[in-house]
Design a protein around this motif. Structure first.
Motif, PDB file in Angstrom:
ATOM      1  N   ALA A 275     -68.683  28.308-134.603  1.00 46.54           N
ATOM      2  CA  ALA A 275     -69.970  28.884-135.001  1.00 46.54           C
ATOM      3  C   ALA A 275     -70.781  29.373-133.804  1.00 46.54           C
ATOM      4  O   ALA A 275     -71.643  30.240-133.941  1.00 46.54           O
ATOM      5  CB  ALA A 275     -70.780  27.856-135.783  1.00 46.54           C
ATOM      6  N   SER A 276     -70.500  28.827-132.630  1.00 42.39           N
ATOM      7  CA  SER A 276     -71.275  29.165-131.427  1.00 42.39           C
ATOM      8  C   SER A 276     -70.535  30.138-130.519  1.00 42.39           C
ATOM      9  O   SER A 276     -70.833  30.236-129.326  1.00 42.39           O
ATOM     10  CB  SER A 276     -71.593  27.888-130.643  1.00 42.39           C
ATOM     11  OG  SER A 276     -70.394  27.253-130.209  1.00 42.39           O
ATOM     12  N   ILE A 282     -74.135  24.997-127.809  1.00 40.56           N
ATOM     13  CA  ILE A 282     -73.971  24.677-129.227  1.00 40.56           C
ATOM     14  C   ILE A 282     -75.273  24.039-129.695  1.00 40.56           C
ATOM     15  O   ILE A 282     -75.649  22.958-129.233  1.00 40.56           O
ATOM     16  CB  ILE A 282     -72.796  23.717-129.456  1.00 40.56           C
ATOM     17  CG1 ILE A 282     -71.497  24.313-128.906  1.00 40.56           C
ATOM     18  CG2 ILE A 282     -72.633  23.411-130.948  1.00 40.56           C
ATOM     19  CD1 ILE A 282     -70.305  23.383-128.986  1.00 40.56           C
ATOM     20  N   HIS A 286     -75.908  25.991-135.028  1.00 37.08           N
ATOM     21  CA  HIS A 286     -74.445  26.026-135.064  1.00 37.08           C
ATOM     22  C   HIS A 286     -73.885  24.768-135.734  1.00 37.08           C
ATOM     23  O   HIS A 286     -72.906  24.834-136.491  1.00 37.08           O
ATOM     24  CB  HIS A 286     -73.887  26.139-133.642  1.00 37.08           C
ATOM     25  CG  HIS A 286     -74.369  27.336-132.899  1.00 37.08           C
ATOM     26  ND1 HIS A 286     -74.833  27.287-131.605  1.00 37.08           N
ATOM     27  CD2 HIS A 286     -74.486  28.640-133.288  1.00 37.08           C
ATOM     28  CE1 HIS A 286     -75.180  28.489-131.215  1.00 37.08           C
ATOM     29  NE2 HIS A 286     -74.996  29.323-132.219  1.00 37.08           N
TER      30      HIS A 286
END
Length: 381
Positions: A275-276, A282, A286
């Motif tokens: 997600a990051s 992060i 995220h």
């Protein structure tokens, strides 16, 4: 931005980037290696139990790596398969190690050198020498396992080595086959082989109807969930080393969601990293995306697998446990029995089966689902 490999490794039998929370197991492995290499005798076996996904197989791999790094010893690893004897594979791998050792021409490269009745060893930089009195040539054992192990150990000792033998998924072995294997080990305890045996299996390995005497006298260690500090390390350290640090608040969110279940720790970390991908850190944002993605994966994988692995009666028990947890925050054996309208003695066998399978675990009197989020999933079925 160039792609940086994801440092998290969700999956069974896959070594995590940071093997945390298992210091006790590794200490026992080191002690067993020292007993075999320095004291010149066969240590009692180490038996690792725990539910699926708590790094038992990884621990076996770490043990073999320690033996190779510290002593230069080879390892034989056998995984028991459902409804298949493990003896043929064990014999095959013992023979492969024996042949490899016979072709070794530089025994001095090993950490332990066995010459005649004398053993000289060095571990962790500490040298030691001792003399071992061995009896006359023993008669060759009549059984195949005994013959193969005896032949391999003779060559290993001649070539200046010992052996680490690991047996995984031992709960799948028949009692007779497991008893035959351990009978050989017990018979040769007095031979002072430099042999370290490590067995791993589900909690059902402790079932009195399946246990064998030799293993009962071993060193048993149960691998469970990671505590919050270790789960945090398992998430933070890989991200930092890979150059994309994990914010404290994001780590808190992932640690809580994982419940300390090692597989889930890796899964949540994996999805947080994905997600990051376009960020340098992060963040909580995220982490929240990771929670959604990981939960979908758990639902489609572990939840369904463990639900389908339960009988109809066991599923009824799981529904009652889930309903209590969702409704009141906890479930105990007596509460589940009341929820089902049964006496506790009538359903205790279901509780025991689900504990042995690793679907549930206990924390004091409470019953909990091992896989985080499964109570909500079962309750919503």
């Amino acid at each position: 931005m160039s792609r940086v490999p994801n440092p998290y490794r969700p999956g069974f039998n896959v070594p995590p980037p940071a093997f945390v929370g298992r210091d006790g197991v590794l200490a026992s492995v080191r002690e067993a290696l020292d007993v075999a290499a320095l004291d010149g005798r066969t240590p009692r076996p180490l038996i690792l139990t725990g539910t699926r996904g708590v790094s038992k197989t990884v621990a076996l791999g770490e043990a073999s790596a320690l033996a190779a790094e510290r002593l230069g010893w080879p390892a034989v690893h056998v995984e028991v398969r459902p409804r298949r004897p493990f003896t043929p594979l064990l014999l095959e791998r013992l023979e492969a190690v024996r042949l490899d050792l016979e072709h070794t021409t530089q025994p001095s490269r090993r950490g332990t050198r066995v010459t005649g009745g004398k053993v000289s060893a060095s571990a962790l930089g500490v040298g030691a020498e001792l003399t071992i009195e061995r009896g006359g040539e023993a008669r060759g054992p009549a059984d195949p396992i005994g013959q193969a192990l005896d032949a391999t150990m003779r060559v290993a000792m001649r070539e200046g080595a010992g052996l680490v033998l690991t047996l995984d998924e031992a709960q799948l072995a028949t009692r007779d086959e497991l008893a035959a294997f351990t009978a050989v080990l017990q018979e040769h305890m007095g031979a002072d082989w430099p042999l370290v045996v490590i067995v791993a299996g589900l909690p059902s390995l402790r079932d009195p109807n399946r246990s064998v005497t030799y293993l009962e006298r071993g060193e048993w260690q149960e691998l469970g969930l990671l505590d919050p500090a270790d789960a945090r390390r398992a998430l933070i350290d890989p991200a930092a080393e890979a150059g994309r640090p994990l914010d404290d608040a994001a780590a808190d969110l992932l640690v809580e969601a994982s419940g300390g279940y090692p597989y889930a720790v890796q899964l949540y970390g994996h999805h947080a990293w994905r997600a990051s991908a376009s960020s340098s850190r992060i963040t909580v944002t995220h982490a929240r995306k990771a929670l959604d993605a990981a939960r979908r994966e758990l639902e489609e994988g572990l939840y369904v697998a463990r639900w389908n692995d339960a009988s109809a009666r066991e599923q009824e028990y799981l529904v009652a446990v889930a309903a209590l947890i969702v409704r009141t925050g906890e479930a105990t054996g007596p509460q589940v029995a009341a929820e089902l309208g049964k006496a506790q003695t009538q359903v205790s066998y279901l509780r025991d089966r689900l504990l042995k399978k690793g679907t549930l675990y206990t924390e004091g009197p409470r019953l909990l689902f091992l896989t985080p989020g499964m109570a909500e999933w079962v309750s919503g079925r």
